[in-house]
Write a protein that holds these residues in place. Sequence first.
Motif, PDB file in Angstrom:
ATOM      1  N   PRO A   1      -7.417  -1.097 -18.149  1.00  0.00           N
ATOM      2  CA  PRO A   1      -7.085   0.148 -17.447  1.00  0.00           C
ATOM      3  C   PRO A   1      -8.025   0.462 -16.278  1.00  0.00           C
ATOM      4  CG  PRO A   1      -8.097   0.621 -19.567  1.00  0.00           C
ATOM      5  CD  PRO A   1      -7.851  -0.849 -19.540  1.00  0.00           C
ATOM      6  N   PHE A   2      -9.225  -0.109 -16.276  1.00  0.00           N
ATOM      7  CA  PHE A   2     -10.159   0.165 -15.182  1.00  0.00           C
ATOM      8  C   PHE A   2      -9.642  -0.367 -13.843  1.00  0.00           C
ATOM      9  CE2 PHE A   2     -11.302  -3.933 -16.976  1.00  0.00           C
ATOM     10  CZ  PHE A   2     -11.494  -4.737 -15.868  1.00  0.00           C
ATOM     11  N   LEU A   3      -8.655  -1.295 -13.895  1.00  0.00           N
ATOM     12  CA  LEU A   3      -8.081  -1.806 -12.659  1.00  0.00           C
ATOM     13  C   LEU A   3      -7.309  -0.720 -11.893  1.00  0.00           C
ATOM     14  CD1 LEU A   3      -6.805  -5.354 -13.728  1.00  0.00           C
ATOM     15  CD2 LEU A   3      -8.837  -4.775 -12.397  1.00  0.00           C
ATOM     16  N   SER A   4      -6.999   0.378 -12.559  1.00  0.00           N
ATOM     17  CA  SER A   4      -6.362   1.498 -11.849  1.00  0.00           C
ATOM     18  C   SER A   4      -7.269   2.020 -10.736  1.00  0.00           C
ATOM     19  CB  SER A   4      -6.033   2.631 -12.831  1.00  0.00           C
ATOM     20  OG  SER A   4      -5.184   2.183 -13.852  1.00  0.00           O
ATOM     21  N   LEU A   5      -8.578   2.003 -11.009  1.00  0.00           N
ATOM     22  CA  LEU A   5      -9.525   2.423  -9.987  1.00  0.00           C
ATOM     23  C   LEU A   5      -9.468   1.489  -8.777  1.00  0.00           C
ATOM     24  CD1 LEU A   5     -11.857   4.494  -9.483  1.00  0.00           C
ATOM     25  CD2 LEU A   5     -13.424   2.730 -10.322  1.00  0.00           C
ATOM     26  N   VAL A   6      -9.305   0.187  -9.025  1.00  0.00           N
ATOM     27  CA  VAL A   6      -9.225  -0.792  -7.941  1.00  0.00           C
ATOM     28  C   VAL A   6      -7.928  -0.607  -7.153  1.00  0.00           C
ATOM     29  CG1 VAL A   6      -9.239  -3.251  -7.388  1.00  0.00           C
ATOM     30  CG2 VAL A   6     -10.626  -2.390  -9.287  1.00  0.00           C
ATOM     31  N   ILE A   7      -6.838  -0.308  -7.852  1.00  0.00           N
ATOM     32  CA  ILE A   7      -5.560  -0.086  -7.161  1.00  0.00           C
ATOM     33  C   ILE A   7      -5.677   1.086  -6.191  1.00  0.00           C
ATOM     34  CG2 ILE A   7      -3.170   0.637  -7.500  1.00  0.00           C
ATOM     35  CD1 ILE A   7      -3.184  -0.945 -10.126  1.00  0.00           C
ATOM     36  N   GLY A   8      -6.284   2.176  -6.650  1.00  0.00           N
ATOM     37  CA  GLY A   8      -6.475   3.320  -5.770  1.00  0.00           C
ATOM     38  C   GLY A   8      -7.391   2.989  -4.595  1.00  0.00           C
ATOM     39  N   PHE A   9      -8.462   2.248  -4.845  1.00  0.00           N
ATOM     40  CA  PHE A   9      -9.396   1.900  -3.771  1.00  0.00           C
ATOM     41  C   PHE A   9      -8.721   1.023  -2.725  1.00  0.00           C
ATOM     42  CE2 PHE A   9     -12.564  -0.845  -1.809  1.00  0.00           C
ATOM     43  CZ  PHE A   9     -13.512   0.080  -1.399  1.00  0.00           C
ATOM     44  N   VAL A  10      -7.958   0.019  -3.173  1.00  0.00           N
ATOM     45  CA  VAL A  10      -7.279  -0.867  -2.235  1.00  0.00           C
ATOM     46  C   VAL A  10      -6.290  -0.079  -1.380  1.00  0.00           C
ATOM     47  CG1 VAL A  10      -5.647  -2.793  -2.072  1.00  0.00           C
ATOM     48  CG2 VAL A  10      -7.604  -2.940  -3.618  1.00  0.00           C
ATOM     49  N   THR A  11      -5.602   0.876  -1.979  1.00  0.00           N
ATOM     50  CA  THR A  11      -4.642   1.673  -1.214  1.00  0.00           C
ATOM     51  C   THR A  11      -5.335   2.522  -0.158  1.00  0.00           C
ATOM     52  OG1 THR A  11      -3.237   1.789  -3.182  1.00  0.00           O
ATOM     53  CG2 THR A  11      -2.739   3.308  -1.387  1.00  0.00           C
ATOM     54  N   GLY A  12      -6.452   3.142  -0.518  1.00  0.00           N
ATOM     55  CA  GLY A  12      -7.159   3.968   0.453  1.00  0.00           C
ATOM     56  C   GLY A  12      -7.873   3.168   1.517  1.00  0.00           C
ATOM     57  N   PHE A  13      -8.437   2.032   1.138  1.00  0.00           N
ATOM     58  CA  PHE A  13      -9.232   1.243   2.076  1.00  0.00           C
ATOM     59  C   PHE A  13      -8.359   0.368   2.971  1.00  0.00           C
ATOM     60  CE2 PHE A  13     -11.850  -2.512   3.133  1.00  0.00           C
ATOM     61  CZ  PHE A  13     -12.869  -1.873   3.807  1.00  0.00           C
ATOM     62  N   ALA A  14      -7.269  -0.164   2.438  1.00  0.00           N
ATOM     63  CA  ALA A  14      -6.392  -1.067   3.192  1.00  0.00           C
ATOM     64  C   ALA A  14      -4.962  -0.528   3.142  1.00  0.00           C
ATOM     65  CB  ALA A  14      -6.468  -2.480   2.623  1.00  0.00           C
ATOM     66  N   PHE A  15      -4.798   0.695   3.622  1.00  0.00           N
ATOM     67  CA  PHE A  15      -3.489   1.343   3.538  1.00  0.00           C
ATOM     68  C   PHE A  15      -2.397   0.561   4.274  1.00  0.00           C
ATOM     69  CE2 PHE A  15      -0.272   4.358   4.947  1.00  0.00           C
ATOM     70  CZ  PHE A  15       0.096   4.931   3.743  1.00  0.00           C
ATOM     71  N   PRO A  16      -2.623   0.021   5.487  1.00  0.00           N
ATOM     72  CA  PRO A  16      -1.542  -0.744   6.138  1.00  0.00           C
ATOM     73  C   PRO A  16      -1.063  -1.932   5.303  1.00  0.00           C
ATOM     74  CG  PRO A  16      -3.253  -0.204   7.731  1.00  0.00           C
ATOM     75  CD  PRO A  16      -3.796   0.168   6.381  1.00  0.00           C
ATOM     76  N   TYR A  17      -1.980  -2.593   4.593  1.00  0.00           N
ATOM     77  CA  TYR A  17      -1.595  -3.733   3.756  1.00  0.00           C
ATOM     78  C   TYR A  17      -0.698  -3.274   2.606  1.00  0.00           C
ATOM     79  CZ  TYR A  17      -2.129  -7.370   0.177  1.00  0.00           C
ATOM     80  OH  TYR A  17      -1.893  -8.313  -0.784  1.00  0.00           O
ATOM     81  N   VAL A  18      -1.086  -2.194   1.926  1.00  0.00           N
ATOM     82  CA  VAL A  18      -0.280  -1.677   0.811  1.00  0.00           C
ATOM     83  C   VAL A  18       1.062  -1.156   1.326  1.00  0.00           C
ATOM     84  CG1 VAL A  18      -0.205   0.059  -1.024  1.00  0.00           C
ATOM     85  CG2 VAL A  18      -2.328  -1.157  -0.540  1.00  0.00           C
ATOM     86  N   ARG A  19       1.057  -0.518   2.474  1.00  0.00           N
ATOM     87  CA  ARG A  19       2.313  -0.018   3.038  1.00  0.00           C
ATOM     88  C   ARG A  19       3.307  -1.153   3.259  1.00  0.00           C
ATOM     89  NH1 ARG A  19       1.225   1.845   8.795  1.00  0.00           N
ATOM     90  NH2 ARG A  19       1.064  -0.423   8.944  1.00  0.00           N
ATOM     91  N   ASP A  20       2.819  -2.288   3.763  1.00  0.00           N
ATOM     92  CA  ASP A  20       3.712  -3.428   3.982  1.00  0.00           C
ATOM     93  C   ASP A  20       4.237  -3.977   2.655  1.00  0.00           C
ATOM     94  OD1 ASP A  20       3.258  -3.135   6.681  1.00  0.00           O
ATOM     95  OD2 ASP A  20       1.726  -4.711   6.772  1.00  0.00           O
ATOM     96  N   LEU A  21       3.410  -3.970   1.618  1.00  0.00           N
ATOM     97  CA  LEU A  21       3.864  -4.451   0.309  1.00  0.00           C
ATOM     98  C   LEU A  21       4.939  -3.538  -0.274  1.00  0.00           C
ATOM     99  CD1 LEU A  21       0.514  -5.578  -1.381  1.00  0.00           C
ATOM    100  CD2 LEU A  21       2.319  -7.033  -0.473  1.00  0.00           C
ATOM    101  N   VAL A  22       4.728  -2.245  -0.169  1.00  0.00           N
ATOM    102  CA  VAL A  22       5.700  -1.300  -0.723  1.00  0.00           C
ATOM    103  C   VAL A  22       7.023  -1.384   0.036  1.00  0.00           C
ATOM    104  CG1 VAL A  22       6.174   1.152  -1.105  1.00  0.00           C
ATOM    105  CG2 VAL A  22       3.914   0.236  -1.615  1.00  0.00           C
ATOM    106  N   GLN A  23       6.962  -1.607   1.339  1.00  0.00           N
ATOM    107  CA  GLN A  23       8.184  -1.701   2.126  1.00  0.00           C
ATOM    108  C   GLN A  23       9.009  -2.936   1.803  1.00  0.00           C
ATOM    109  OE1 GLN A  23       6.821  -1.427   6.182  1.00  0.00           O
ATOM    110  NE2 GLN A  23       6.915   0.802   6.219  1.00  0.00           N
ATOM    111  N   GLN A  24       8.385  -3.914   1.152  1.00  0.00           N
ATOM    112  CA  GLN A  24       9.136  -5.099   0.752  1.00  0.00           C
ATOM    113  C   GLN A  24      10.055  -4.830  -0.437  1.00  0.00           C
ATOM    114  OE1 GLN A  24       6.455  -8.370   0.046  1.00  0.00           O
ATOM    115  NE2 GLN A  24       5.544  -8.255   2.090  1.00  0.00           N
ATOM    116  N   VAL A  25       9.795  -3.755  -1.153  1.00  0.00           N
ATOM    117  CA  VAL A  25      10.590  -3.433  -2.341  1.00  0.00           C
ATOM    118  C   VAL A  25      11.833  -2.676  -1.884  1.00  0.00           C
ATOM    119  CG1 VAL A  25      10.590  -2.389  -4.621  1.00  0.00           C
ATOM    120  CG2 VAL A  25       8.457  -3.299  -3.656  1.00  0.00           C
ATOM    121  N   ARG A  26      12.794  -3.412  -1.441  1.00  0.00           N
ATOM    122  CA  ARG A  26      14.056  -2.839  -0.976  1.00  0.00           C
ATOM    123  C   ARG A  26      15.207  -3.633  -1.575  1.00  0.00           C
ATOM    124  NH1 ARG A  26      12.942  -2.073   5.536  1.00  0.00           N
ATOM    125  NH2 ARG A  26      11.270  -0.530   5.362  1.00  0.00           N
ATOM    126  N   PRO A  27      16.304  -2.948  -1.867  1.00  0.00           N
ATOM    127  CA  PRO A  27      17.460  -3.694  -2.382  1.00  0.00           C
ATOM    128  C   PRO A  27      18.028  -4.641  -1.341  1.00  0.00           C
ATOM    129  CG  PRO A  27      18.038  -1.412  -1.901  1.00  0.00           C
ATOM    130  CD  PRO A  27      16.549  -1.514  -1.762  1.00  0.00           C
TER     131      PRO A  27
END
Length: 340
Positions: free
Chosen positions: A307-333
């Motif tokens: 569960p401590f990886l949740s902290l890493v998920i939040g950090f990656v999103t805040g620190f590298a937001f453009p990278y996470v944004r591109d990943l989330v945009q790939q989740v499309r039907p």
Amino acid sequence: MTADGISGAGAVTDPKPDATAPAANPPPKPDSPGAVAQPADAPAPANDAVKKPDGAKVAPAPAKPDDAGDGDPSVDVPASHPVYYEKVDIVDDDPPRLDFIKPLTAQPPPLAVRALRRQIEDVCRLVRILFQDDKTRLDKFFRQLHLTADSGLRGQTSSVEIGLDNLQDVKDSIADAYTVVRGKLWWSNVTLLALSVLYCGIGTAVFRYNLGQWPWLATAGWQTLVVAALLIPVGTMAGLFIEFIFRVNDDIPYEQLRAINPGRWKPFQRALNTTIVALIFAAILAADIIKVGVSNVLLNEFVSGKPFLSLVIGFVTGFAFPYVRDLVQQVRPVSRDAAR
């Protein structure tokens, strides 16, 4: 010995001029054939350059205003030219703006004038972005930009060269003043980080009181999702804070100021938006729709014993937001052809 100090047989003395002797080449009288009377104050013939007695040349007359700056934006408009803008006003909107008023019979402004106006308007937009929460500096810089536009664009005696010099002074002042804005943003990010830690601490105490164990000891089930809800905001605020420090740590030139806050988000708004994206990103990872790893650690395992990886998920999103944004945009039907 003569009066000139030269003696000897070869010395020649100048005879005194005879007042009664006629001039060698007397000027023609006005009434003589072929003579043209010239008034005393008659202007010199119009030439591109007039030769002075010592051989120096006077600069040719300036080009017509219509020809100035039509092809080269670095060419300044002559000292006297048609009025392209008769007035420049500060419109006291929220935020303020400059209004350029043309006369009814105005000629199209040359390229140099249009380029200066675009530069001034670009600086106005940047001032509105950087100092949206600082009314004093916002008004101060708009007054300076108004004076810059007035000197470079308004009236017959405006000068693009002077306007560009004044605009550069304003840009330097904006870059110097951003250190104050940076200090306010630093305190805002620190406050948000402290609030997220407080939120996590209160949530951890409630979790420990109700379930009798610490959240990080959860291994599976809904408890891991509760831990993610506690740790992701903390990791997001930490990532945003570190990204802010890296981005504005050094002395920032004016050219880089536009990239500071292009979306005009306030710190709280940016933090809330990034936290929501981090929670959605965690849900995508929990469903194994995509798999993301950092070094040799798979972030999808935050729901299966880490569960401590949740902290890493939040950090990656805040620190590298453009990278996470591109990943989330790939989740499309994706629609597929049924006949295939």
